[in-house]
Design a protein around this motif. Structure first.
Motif, PDB file in Angstrom:
ATOM      1  N   VAL A   1       0.820  -1.208   0.000  1.00 14.87           N
ATOM      2  CA  VAL A   1       0.000   0.000   0.000  1.00 14.87           C
ATOM      3  C   VAL A   1       0.857   1.263   0.000  1.00 14.87           C
ATOM      4  O   VAL A   1       0.541   2.244  -0.697  1.00 14.87           O
ATOM      5  N   GLY A   2       1.965   1.265   0.754  1.00 20.04           N
ATOM      6  CA  GLY A   2       2.818   2.443   0.823  1.00 20.04           C
ATOM      7  C   GLY A   2       3.332   2.883  -0.537  1.00 20.04           C
ATOM      8  O   GLY A   2       3.085   4.020  -0.972  1.00 20.04           O
ATOM      9  N   PRO A   3       4.062   2.024  -1.245  1.00 18.37           N
ATOM     10  CA  PRO A   3       4.547   2.434  -2.572  1.00 18.37           C
ATOM     11  C   PRO A   3       3.427   2.655  -3.582  1.00 18.37           C
ATOM     12  O   PRO A   3       3.564   3.491  -4.482  1.00 18.37           O
ATOM     13  N   TRP A   4       2.338   1.926  -3.443  1.00 19.70           N
ATOM     14  CA  TRP A   4       1.200   2.123  -4.346  1.00 19.70           C
ATOM     15  C   TRP A   4       0.685   3.558  -4.239  1.00 19.70           C
ATOM     16  O   TRP A   4       0.494   4.255  -5.245  1.00 19.70           O
ATOM     17  N   LEU A   5       0.474   4.029  -3.005  1.00 22.88           N
ATOM     18  CA  LEU A   5      -0.019   5.382  -2.809  1.00 22.88           C
ATOM     19  C   LEU A   5       1.026   6.418  -3.223  1.00 22.88           C
ATOM     20  O   LEU A   5       0.682   7.496  -3.727  1.00 22.88           O
ATOM     21  N   GLY A   6       2.302   6.097  -3.011  1.00 26.37           N
ATOM     22  CA  GLY A   6       3.353   7.018  -3.422  1.00 26.37           C
ATOM     23  C   GLY A   6       3.353   7.242  -4.924  1.00 26.37           C
ATOM     24  O   GLY A   6       3.385   8.384  -5.407  1.00 26.37           O
ATOM     25  N   CYS A   7       3.292   6.162  -5.672  1.00 32.48           N
ATOM     26  CA  CYS A   7       3.255   6.277  -7.138  1.00 32.48           C
ATOM     27  C   CYS A   7       1.967   6.941  -7.601  1.00 32.48           C
ATOM     28  O   CYS A   7       1.971   7.747  -8.547  1.00 32.48           O
ATOM     29  N   ALA A   8       0.856   6.624  -6.937  1.00 29.51           N
ATOM     30  CA  ALA A   8      -0.419   7.226  -7.315  1.00 29.51           C
ATOM     31  C   ALA A   8      -0.403   8.733  -7.075  1.00 29.51           C
ATOM     32  O   ALA A   8      -1.025   9.499  -7.827  1.00 29.51           O
ATOM     33  N   THR A   9       0.301   9.169  -6.031  1.00 29.28           N
ATOM     34  CA  THR A   9       0.379  10.603  -5.740  1.00 29.28           C
ATOM     35  C   THR A   9       1.085  11.357  -6.862  1.00 29.28           C
ATOM     36  O   THR A   9       0.744  12.505  -7.167  1.00 29.28           O
ATOM     37  N   TRP A  10       2.079  10.712  -7.479  1.00 24.28           N
ATOM     38  CA  TRP A  10       2.724  11.355  -8.635  1.00 24.28           C
ATOM     39  C   TRP A  10       1.709  11.600  -9.737  1.00 24.28           C
ATOM     40  O   TRP A  10       1.684  12.669 -10.357  1.00 24.28           O
ATOM     41  N   HIS A  11       0.842  10.639  -9.975  1.00 24.98           N
ATOM     42  CA  HIS A  11      -0.166  10.792 -11.024  1.00 24.98           C
ATOM     43  C   HIS A  11      -1.242  11.801 -10.605  1.00 24.98           C
ATOM     44  O   HIS A  11      -1.822  12.465 -11.471  1.00 24.98           O
ATOM     45  N   ALA A  12      -1.495  11.927  -9.297  1.00 25.40           N
ATOM     46  CA  ALA A  12      -2.399  12.972  -8.814  1.00 25.40           C
ATOM     47  C   ALA A  12      -1.819  14.347  -9.135  1.00 25.40           C
ATOM     48  O   ALA A  12      -2.540  15.259  -9.568  1.00 25.40           O
ATOM     49  N   TYR A  13      -0.528  14.483  -8.944  1.00 29.64           N
ATOM     50  CA  TYR A  13       0.146  15.745  -9.283  1.00 29.64           C
ATOM     51  C   TYR A  13       0.084  15.999 -10.784  1.00 29.64           C
ATOM     52  O   TYR A  13      -0.242  17.110 -11.223  1.00 29.64           O
ATOM     53  N   ARG A  14       0.393  14.999 -11.573  1.00 25.90           N
ATOM     54  CA  ARG A  14       0.383  15.166 -13.032  1.00 25.90           C
ATOM     55  C   ARG A  14      -1.004  15.574 -13.530  1.00 25.90           C
ATOM     56  O   ARG A  14      -1.142  16.359 -14.467  1.00 25.90           O
ATOM     57  N   ALA A  15      -2.040  15.014 -12.898  1.00 23.42           N
ATOM     58  CA  ALA A  15      -3.401  15.340 -13.325  1.00 23.42           C
ATOM     59  C   ALA A  15      -3.824  16.730 -12.866  1.00 23.42           C
ATOM     60  O   ALA A  15      -4.663  17.364 -13.502  1.00 23.42           O
ATOM     61  N   SER A  16      -3.232  17.212 -11.766  1.00 26.55           N
ATOM     62  CA  SER A  16      -3.668  18.478 -11.168  1.00 26.55           C
ATOM     63  C   SER A  16      -2.928  19.691 -11.692  1.00 26.55           C
ATOM     64  O   SER A  16      -3.495  20.791 -11.736  1.00 26.55           O
TER      65      SER A  16
END
Length: 274
Positions: A244-259
């Protein structure tokens, strides 16, 4: 369809390039999770290293809860402080995958070195928030447990007993306020600093701008993060945190890219290329 406010400007970069925000679809956070999971699968070795780091933090938190429960909130806020900086390496990994490059653990560990000054300032602010959060937590315990700090059993009884609704309400409100401030100031701040070399103040302002302009989407993102972390923590030994830790970390990068709109997609950059 983008609204007139969909490209609201945050503070500009040092070179004068404005940071423009993108409109987000209501269910965008689920797409971020899908993209983050793909990154974890493609860089499982790097993800495992960071997953084990998050798991080690959880073990420390569990030990503190058993030994001195009154300090749990303080240590939890410390984890919120350390976690994003561990995740910086995951942001770098997702960025490398995005560029078609191979994952590199060594590069991910040192990716923050060029942003040491800005990160130091952000660390200072978060440390202050951590100390305030810990002190506020101790005050709540002192007010509602005037016979002394409760044992681990006492805390569990307080949490799961509706008779202590005043304690539950106060503890939730205090923790929620500080968690909201930490989340709002960091949700895209560190990826932005890594990607664009922004200073800490600009990154934090941009992060708050993302949250305040599209609160519904970011609230859903916060709920998903909380739910996944909580689900991992209730499992014996918190082993799901390794994933879960690395999953959320990588997902946060995509949250930034989308925002946040990339520089090469902004009008000024387009005009320069014409």
């Amino acid at each position: 369809m983008a609204t007139p406010d969909s490209h609201a400007l945050a503070a500009p970069l040092a070179d004068g390039t404005p940071i423009r925000l993108r409109p987000l679809a209501a269910w965008a956070p689920f797409g971020w999770l899908r993209a983050g999971w793909r990154d974890v699968q493609r860089a499982w070795g790097v993800a495992l290293f960071y997953g084990l780091s998050f798991w080690a933090m959880a073990q420390v938190l569990a030990w503190v809860f058993k030994a001195s429960p009154e300090y749990t909130m303080s240590i939890a806020s410390g984890c919120l402080l350390v976690g994003p900086f561990l995740a910086m390496g995951l942001y770098d990994t997702s960025r490398r995958l995005e560029r078609g490059q191979s994952p590199d653990l060594g590069q991910s560990i040192t990716c923050w070195d060029k942003q040491l000054g800005s990160m130091g300032m952000l660390v200072f602010v978060l440390i202050v928030l951590e100390l305030l959060w810990g002190r506020a937590s101790l005050v709540v315990f002192a007010v509602f447990f005037n016979t002394g700090m409760p044992s681990t059993t006492g805390v569990l009884q307080a949490v799961f007993s509706l008779q202590n609704w005043e304690f539950l309400l106060a503890y939730t409100v205090v923790g929620g306020i500080f968690a909201a401030v930490v989340f709002g100031s960091t949700v895209v701040a560190l990826p932005l600093m890594l990607d664009r070399g922004t200073d800490a103040l600009t990154a934090a302002i941009t992060s708050f701008k993302v949250v305040t302009t599209q609160p519904g989407v970011l609230l859903l993102w916060a709920v998903l993060i909380t739910a996944l972390v909580a689900a991992a923590l209730v499992v014996p030994w918190q082993l799901p945190l390794v994933v879960v830790g690395p999953w959320l970390g990588c997902a946060t990068w995509h949250a930034y890219r989308a925002s946040v709109e990339p520089i090469d997609a902004q009008p000024a950059a387009l005009e320069e290329g014409c």
